[in-house]
Design a protein around this motif. Structure first.
Motif, PDB file in Angstrom:
ATOM      1  N   LEU A  38       0.836  -1.204   0.000  1.00 44.43           N
ATOM      2  CA  LEU A  38       0.000   0.000   0.000  1.00 44.43           C
ATOM      3  C   LEU A  38       0.870   1.253   0.000  1.00 44.43           C
ATOM      4  O   LEU A  38       0.770   2.108   0.878  1.00 44.43           O
ATOM      5  CB  LEU A  38      -0.929   0.005   1.228  1.00 44.43           C
ATOM      6  CG  LEU A  38      -1.929  -1.141   1.348  1.00 44.43           C
ATOM      7  CD1 LEU A  38      -2.607  -1.130   2.718  1.00 44.43           C
ATOM      8  CD2 LEU A  38      -2.972  -1.066   0.241  1.00 44.43           C
ATOM      9  N   ILE A  60      -7.699  -0.183  -0.450  1.00 39.89           N
ATOM     10  CA  ILE A  60      -8.201  -0.643   0.843  1.00 39.89           C
ATOM     11  C   ILE A  60      -9.720  -0.798   0.795  1.00 39.89           C
ATOM     12  O   ILE A  60     -10.279  -1.807   1.246  1.00 39.89           O
ATOM     13  CB  ILE A  60      -7.799   0.346   1.952  1.00 39.89           C
ATOM     14  CG1 ILE A  60      -6.298   0.265   2.221  1.00 39.89           C
ATOM     15  CG2 ILE A  60      -8.580   0.087   3.242  1.00 39.89           C
ATOM     16  CD1 ILE A  60      -5.771   1.386   3.095  1.00 39.89           C
ATOM     17  N   ILE A  83      -8.236   1.158  11.113  1.00 39.78           N
ATOM     18  CA  ILE A  83      -7.284   2.231  10.842  1.00 39.78           C
ATOM     19  C   ILE A  83      -6.484   2.488  12.113  1.00 39.78           C
ATOM     20  O   ILE A  83      -7.040   2.853  13.150  1.00 39.78           O
ATOM     21  CB  ILE A  83      -8.010   3.505  10.379  1.00 39.78           C
ATOM     22  CG1 ILE A  83      -8.766   3.222   9.076  1.00 39.78           C
ATOM     23  CG2 ILE A  83      -7.019   4.656  10.192  1.00 39.78           C
ATOM     24  CD1 ILE A  83      -9.643   4.372   8.600  1.00 39.78           C
ATOM     25  N   ILE A 117     -12.206  -2.945   8.319  1.00 36.74           N
ATOM     26  CA  ILE A 117     -11.041  -2.058   8.251  1.00 36.74           C
ATOM     27  C   ILE A 117     -10.726  -1.543   9.650  1.00 36.74           C
ATOM     28  O   ILE A 117     -11.606  -1.070  10.367  1.00 36.74           O
ATOM     29  CB  ILE A 117     -11.310  -0.878   7.298  1.00 36.74           C
ATOM     30  CG1 ILE A 117     -11.511  -1.385   5.861  1.00 36.74           C
ATOM     31  CG2 ILE A 117     -10.170   0.137   7.350  1.00 36.74           C
ATOM     32  CD1 ILE A 117     -11.970  -0.297   4.902  1.00 36.74           C
ATOM     33  N   LEU A 153     -10.675   8.293   4.734  1.00 36.79           N
ATOM     34  CA  LEU A 153     -11.036   7.167   3.866  1.00 36.79           C
ATOM     35  C   LEU A 153     -12.331   7.461   3.124  1.00 36.79           C
ATOM     36  O   LEU A 153     -12.445   7.227   1.917  1.00 36.79           O
ATOM     37  CB  LEU A 153     -11.177   5.894   4.708  1.00 36.79           C
ATOM     38  CG  LEU A 153     -11.396   4.594   3.942  1.00 36.79           C
ATOM     39  CD1 LEU A 153     -10.175   4.231   3.115  1.00 36.79           C
ATOM     40  CD2 LEU A 153     -11.738   3.453   4.906  1.00 36.79           C
ATOM     41  N   GLY A 162       0.023  -2.905   4.585  1.00 36.32           N
ATOM     42  CA  GLY A 162      -1.102  -3.261   5.429  1.00 36.32           C
ATOM     43  C   GLY A 162      -1.037  -4.750   5.683  1.00 36.32           C
ATOM     44  O   GLY A 162      -0.191  -5.457   5.139  1.00 36.32           O
ATOM     45  N   THR A 178      -4.546  -1.242   8.411  1.00 35.58           N
ATOM     46  CA  THR A 178      -4.125  -0.315   7.362  1.00 35.58           C
ATOM     47  C   THR A 178      -2.739   0.270   7.545  1.00 35.58           C
ATOM     48  O   THR A 178      -2.220   0.900   6.619  1.00 35.58           O
ATOM     49  CB  THR A 178      -5.110   0.859   7.243  1.00 35.58           C
ATOM     50  OG1 THR A 178      -5.031   1.655   8.435  1.00 35.58           O
ATOM     51  CG2 THR A 178      -6.535   0.369   7.030  1.00 35.58           C
TER      52      THR A 178
END
Length: 262
Positions: free
Chosen positions: A177, A231, A244, A242, A209, A186, A199
């Motif tokens: 990424l 992502i 973060i 996800i 995002l 990630g 992430t």
């Protein structure tokens, strides 16, 4: 290939940073307190650590470790028992039990404890370690030469700029990424009951995002936006959650160790 899954995952409790929100995303203002977690994953073939957080000694002496000016801007909060090694020990492991360490990237707040795992296999994205030594001026403050040097003799494995399946069973896939840094990674973690997409710093906040806003000082903003969109597509395709790293809302929505995801 028969898909497998990791046994367990813990989000290690962590110190925090309190920073100017404008440094995290365009259009924000005021101060924001953000987490700096690491993730420990148990697999049949090893104990895997994704990121090592901030340097443990900086929790009690940030100015001594990072200098007064940077320390004043970081607002480090936490207690010594939140250092990555102490968190691992609190779960009943030793640091020597960790067999694989994956660096999302080598900024000081993600790799400060890497030196605590000298016997592990270490993974970095393509170009990350070289850039850490010769960063662009705008990014240089994020890399600590002494932090890099004390891991110089480790067993480093640099990824080829593509995704790499760590154990070949789809359970732990290191995702390329790039954008925030050249070698940003990630990690897709497939557990028996759900899949997480960790992430690193490919994105810093859920709002970024949603809006597809890159980080203000990304290494390559165009590439960073491609990774941000990637992502989203992976999460949609695989129904992955996800997580973060620095988003305080994500940290509040999930449960830190000793809670175990399985």
């Amino acid at each position: 290939m028969t898909l497998g899954h990791a046994r367990k995952m813990w989000a290690l409790d962590c110190p925090t940073l309190t920073v100017d929100a404008a440094t995290l995303m365009y259009g924000l203002s005021g101060m924001m307190t953000i987490p700096m977690p690491s993730f420990l994953i148990e697999h049949d073939r090893g104990l895997v650590l994704f990121d090592t957080g901030i340097a443990p000694e900086s929790i009690t002496d940030p100015a001594g470790v990072y200098g007064q000016e940077l320390a004043d801007g970081l607002g480090i909060g936490g207690t010594p028992d939140q250092a990555v090694d102490k968190q691992i020990e609190a779960l009943g492991y030793k640091t020597s039990d960790v067999t694989h360490v994956i660096a999302s990237h080598f900024h000081f707040d993600h790799s400060g404890g890497t030196h605590l795992f000298p016997d592990a296999k270490h993974y970095a994205g393509a170009g990350e370690l070289a850039f850490a030594r010769f960063a662009t001026p705008i990014a240089a403050f994020c890399y600590m030469p002494w932090q890099i040097e004390r891991t110089a003799g480790f067993d480093w494995r640099e990824l080829p700029g593509t995704d790499v399946d760590l154990f070949g069973d789809g359970s732990l896939v290191m995702l390329s990424l790039p954008g925030h840094t050249p070698g940003e990674l990630g990690l897709k973690v497939r557990l028996a009951n759900r899949t997480f997409l960790l992430t690193g710093d490919a994105v810093h906040l859920q709002q970024a995002l949603d809006l597809e806003y890159h980080f203000p000082i990304d290494w390559d903003t165009r590439v960073a936006l491609d990774s941000l969109r990637r992502i989203k597509r992976i999460a949609e395709a695989e129904e992955a959650t996800i997580w973060i790293t620095h988003d305080p809302g994500h940290w509040a929505d999930h449960k830190p160790a000793p809670y175990c995801y399985d």
